[in-house]
Design an enzyme around this catalytic site. Sequence first.
Site: not given
Length: 557
Positions: A136, A290, A155, A134
């Site tokens: 972003a 979120d 991350k 993933a």
Amino acid sequence: MWPLVRQARHLGRYREITQVLVHHGFGYLVDQLGLTALLSLPRRAILRAPAPPPLGSAERLREALVELGPAFVKLGQALSTRPDLLPADMVAELSKLQDTVPPFPGAQAVALIETTFGQPIDRLFASFEREPFAAASLGQVHAAVLFDGTPVVVKVQRPDIANRIQTDLAILADLAALAQERLALAAQYNLSEIVWEFSATLRAELDYVREGRNADRFRQMFCGNPHIYIPRVYWEYTDTRVLTTERIIGTKLNDRAALRAAGVDLSRLARVSVEITLEEIFGHGFFHSDPHPGNFFVIDSEVLGVVDFGQVGTLDHATMQGLLLMMGALISHDSQSLLRALERLGVIPRRAATAVLRRDLERFVDGFVDRPLGQISARETFEGLTALLRRHRLIIPGPLATLLKTIVMMEGLGMQLDPTLNVFDAARPYIQRALREQITPVALGAQVLAGGRELGELAFEIPEQISQSLQRLNEGELHLQTREVELRRVAGALIGAANRLALALVVSAFILGVAMLVVAMRAFEWYGWLPWTLLFFGVGGVVTGGVMLTLALLRRE
């Protein structure tokens, strides 16, 4: 005033931003902000720029933000949740902005991790996937395994993204200040304050240690709740630019087909997902701001795994009271209570409501008459309220806007699973519990104590203010014009005010004493004839003093 030092330091980025705006048809805005002169750009080049693409202004704005990079994309996403600031077509267009970009090379991620922890990657993890699963705008996520066999996700922040974000945030602050000086609409909506709140939120997202602490706080909040699972943070592999957490394997919450195939009760799951957010808001005043489907995974039929705690919101006591008052006003169809709630929430300045605003609030509240609670939609309510506020050029404070956005997103998330789900109906027990907690002896005692403390502080300030006024009068800075006939009236008024102030101090002392007594009785279970006798005389003193003070105020000339 234009910050010349910052302009020189970031001149290249200023020019880049200007060129993108002109290319997408916003040259008039560049000219109105005065950037042509400040950046020494030829005005004719701005005004004679090529015609913008054959798109609407909302679409052109979205494309410009994408071209300008992560900070501007994040700004567009934030503005897409503010229908009180932007028209509906622009909100709809900006909501299309996606926080997904191509990943950066895995070798750079490995180098950053090794530099951060001072060890080779193979000494930190038993295995580490170089290809992220993933990505972003701020970072990307890699799968890894610890030496004890625990699967984790790592991350990793994009190289130099923090410096780029800080530069763009500084420029956005400058542009907001310029806009407030030159554009009436920007000044009216206090654009600088909006940009400041956005900047604070984005800077917080860049700090992965803060995100890890948020996750730990949520994990503690829901300890013992069988319906939610918060992944553990591995602090020995976490830093401001690297976050390592337990990996959750499950089905995304919005994958209805897979959930049905697994035999999951979608209606029950929808209720659970909504109740989790309601518990965060009304139970803890600390919520995941979120709640989009990508952050929720179904581990078991009724167990939700929640990830990504970079964006959170907090709810203070005053905002909680205002929110409860607002929801109660809507349910009871009371426009005056709604007005007081909006004043308490900082949406409407106190005692500034016009007759037209009061009339519009009555019409808005009338829309809830004869409608069962289960038929009231959070999105419909929010959109109706924001349309009313935009009509009167009122804006919702940033923290409250975040809260309302979260409630609407939560409702949309639940309705993807169960279209018959209603947030107001699900929220009823949480609201009732919050209201009960507001009126407990301890809560009331704390409120009285706080009010008495403020009154006491004010009473202590009055002599100082009088002394300062007399000093200014003595030094000739303050002129008092009066006649001898009026002097006695002034003296009498001062004496009366002093007497009422003394009586108010006595009443406040009784209130403080009663409040402290109630807290002591509640907290330490101090019961018996003595505390009840003291409480009786204390309440009697408050009532007697209050009556005397009221009569004194009514008799004053």
